[in-house]
Design an enzyme around this catalytic site. Structure first.
Site, short mmCIF file in Angstrom:
data_model
loop_
_atom_site.label_atom_id
_atom_site.label_comp_id
_atom_site.label_asym_id
_atom_site.label_seq_id
_atom_site.Cartn_x
_atom_site.Cartn_y
_atom_site.Cartn_z
N GLU A 24 55.61 23.53 73.43
CA GLU A 24 54.83 24.32 72.47
C GLU A 24 55.39 25.72 72.31
O GLU A 24 55.82 26.33 73.27
CB GLU A 24 53.40 24.50 73.00
CG GLU A 24 52.52 23.32 72.84
CD GLU A 24 51.12 23.62 73.35
OE1 GLU A 24 50.27 22.75 73.21
OE2 GLU A 24 50.87 24.73 73.87
N CYS A 50 40.27 38.98 67.89
CA CYS A 50 40.93 38.34 69.01
C CYS A 50 40.18 37.10 69.45
O CYS A 50 40.77 36.09 69.79
CB CYS A 50 41.08 39.35 70.14
SG CYS A 50 40.41 38.86 71.70
#
Ligand SMILES: *[C@@H]1O[C@H](CO)[C@@H](O)[C@H](O)[C@H]1NC(C)=O
Ligand SMILES: *[C@@H]1O[C@H](CO)[C@@H](O)[C@H](O)[C@H]1NC(C)=O
Ligand SMILES: *[C@@H]1O[C@H](CO)[C@@H](O)[C@H](O)[C@H]1NC(C)=O
Ligand SMILES: CC(=O)N[C@H]1CO[C@H](CO)[C@@H](O)[C@@H]1O
Ligand code: SF4
Length: 423
Positions: free
Chosen positions: A155, A414
């Site tokens: 990933e 966030c």
């Protein structure tokens, strides 16, 4: 397995580096910041060379080839500029894989001033080895499943940061291993075991592919930071990671400032922290500590038994003496696991001994972030604030990194990031 999104490094990366990007602005490039080669035999990559060509991001091989052909460093600069300019991602209709195609590379090389007589040989010797098997967009950025030449998958994550000014920057989060041998109790990657080491070019190609994708699809910002928080423990693949650090900061290649690159480790091998301090002191260091009490730390990170707290502390001090900066400590707060009074004392002691040359990120554990199968819970607010207050009271720099998945909205952007990337 890797699609479970349960990799703690990545979670931490997404939550923390959202801020770091702003905090690290305004740094000036120091001369001599370039990371010197360790004299790994040029042209010999350690792992994963299954293709008939070498990767063009296998920097030692390219340097050796350049030397043999009498090329100068400026030629390497034009080489990489031309490669960046000529590349684009093309999706294969039958298997959906995105591969890099180099259109008009010959023309671009010549335009950039690369000697024409070496073009043919260059193109026969080098190519791009990795491809993108899958791209996922989230509000916070993009996640890529990268296919290595061996067929194995890792990933890579691109995290988008929008500043108040409206400027956009990206942090790329790279993998350094396929799976991981460390078996941390909260991490899905650890359950895969170690399935392979990445070569330096496979690490650098992750950045390249992410960059290409940005140019094609978003083009609203560029990559400003790189963090080793994807799959794997970077210090368990030290040589390749070191070589990748050199490429990331190399003026001919990505030209990042060393401080903009962060190596994140669980600190099982303190000698490697010392080696990193000697060989790449300007690179930022993040330590996933999670407890300063050795017994608790070992419960969370079994391999931590290799590095008792005193040894780890000494390595951190060595690193901050060499770098002139403290490390970032990551502390995942888990209810009833590492949030006791004794744990607070332990962390406070550990930070005090470092004379404040650390920055602590307290990350309240969130079950929705780390996937199922881990029976951990988030501590009460009281415990979380107690931890934070004690650290603050002693002048230890720390922040609580809430995620909005936790029901708080102190940091919408966030939190959304973490949520959207992991749901
Ligand atoms: C596209 O994918 C198919 C199936 O995997 C493969 O046979 C073919 O060669 C690929 N085409 C290109 C241009 O790579
Ligand atoms: C960069 O690529 C474009 C086409 O995509 C081309 O027109 C241009 O000449 C190239 N520039 C250089 C310096 O290679
Ligand atoms: C990238 O952009 C192209 C065209 O601009 C589009 O076809 C493709 O779906 C986009 N990919 C993603 C993952 O957004
Ligand atoms: C090893 C250790 O100290 N574990 C403690 C972690 O925190 C909980 C309380 O929150 C204690 O019960 C454990 O003893
Ligand atoms: S060291 Fe390995 S097992 Fe531990 S959190 Fe990192 S990737 Fe997961």
């Amino acid at each position: 397995m890797f699609l479970k999104y349960a990799e703690l490094h990545v979670i931490v990366c997404i939550i923390i580096f959202h801020f770091l990007c702003d905090e690290s602005s305004g740094l000036t490039l120091l001369s001599g910041q370039r990371i010197p080669s360790r004299g790994i035999k040029k042209g010999v990559e350690h792992y994963g060379n299954t293709a008939s060509t070498r990767s063009i991001f296998d920097l030692p091989s390219v340097e050796l080839w350049g030397e043999q052909n009498g090329l100068k460093e400026d030629h390497l600069k034009s080489l990489y500029r031309a490669v960046m300019n000529a590349s684009r991602l093309v999706q294969n209709n039958s298997d959906g894989i995105y591969q890099c195609k180099l259109d008009h590379l010959v023309e671009d090389l010549i335009l950039e001033g690369f000697p024409k007589r070496h073009v043919q040989n260059l193109m026969e010797t080098f190519s791009i080895h990795c491809s993108i098997k899958h791209i996922e967009k989230s509000e916070g950025g993009y996640k890529f499943v990268i296919q290595l030449p061996s067929g194995k998958l890792v990933e890579t994550v691109l995290i988008r940061h929008e500043r108040h000014s409206g400027n956009v920057r990206y942090t790329v989060c790279v993998s350094s291993q396929v799976g991981c041998a460390k078996k941390c109790s909260f991490c899905a990657t650890g359950t895969m075991g170690l399935q392979g080491q990445l070569s330096s070019s496979e690490i650098l190609e992750q950045v390249f592919l992410a960059k290409l994708f940005l140019v094609d699809n978003a083009s609203d910002g560029f990559i400003r930071n790189c963090v080793f928080m994807g799959m794997g423990e970077p210090l368990d693949n030290y040589d390749a990671v070191h070589e990748a650090l050199r490429g990331l900061t190399h003026q001919c290649l990505y030209g990042l400032k060393a401080k903009q690159v962060t190596v994140s480790t669980v600190g099982a091998n303190a000698n490697k922290i010392i080696q990193l301090a000697d060989e790449a002191p300007q690179v930022s260091l993040a330590l996933s500590l999670h407890s300063a009490l050795q017994s608790t730390r070992e419960k969370l990170i079994p391999s931590a038994r290799m590095s008792p707290m005193e040894v780890l502390g000494a390595a951190l001090d060595y690193h901050s003496d060499k770098s002139g900066r403290g490390a970032m400590l990551e502390y995942l707060l888990i209810d009833g696991v590492n949030d006791s009074e004794a744990d607070i004392e332990g962390l406070v002691d550990f930070c005090s001994q470092r004379r404040g040359r650390v920055f602590v990120n307290l990350i309240p554990y969130n079950p929705t972030l780390a996937g199922e199968g881990f029976a951990y819970k988030v501590p009460t607010d009281e415990r979380i604030f107690a931890f934070h207050d004690r650290l603050k009271g002693l002048g230890i720099n720390s922040l609580i990194r809430w995620s909005s998945a936790n029901g708080r909205d102190t940091n919408g952007a966030c939190g959304q990031l973490a949520l959207s990337a992991y749901e």
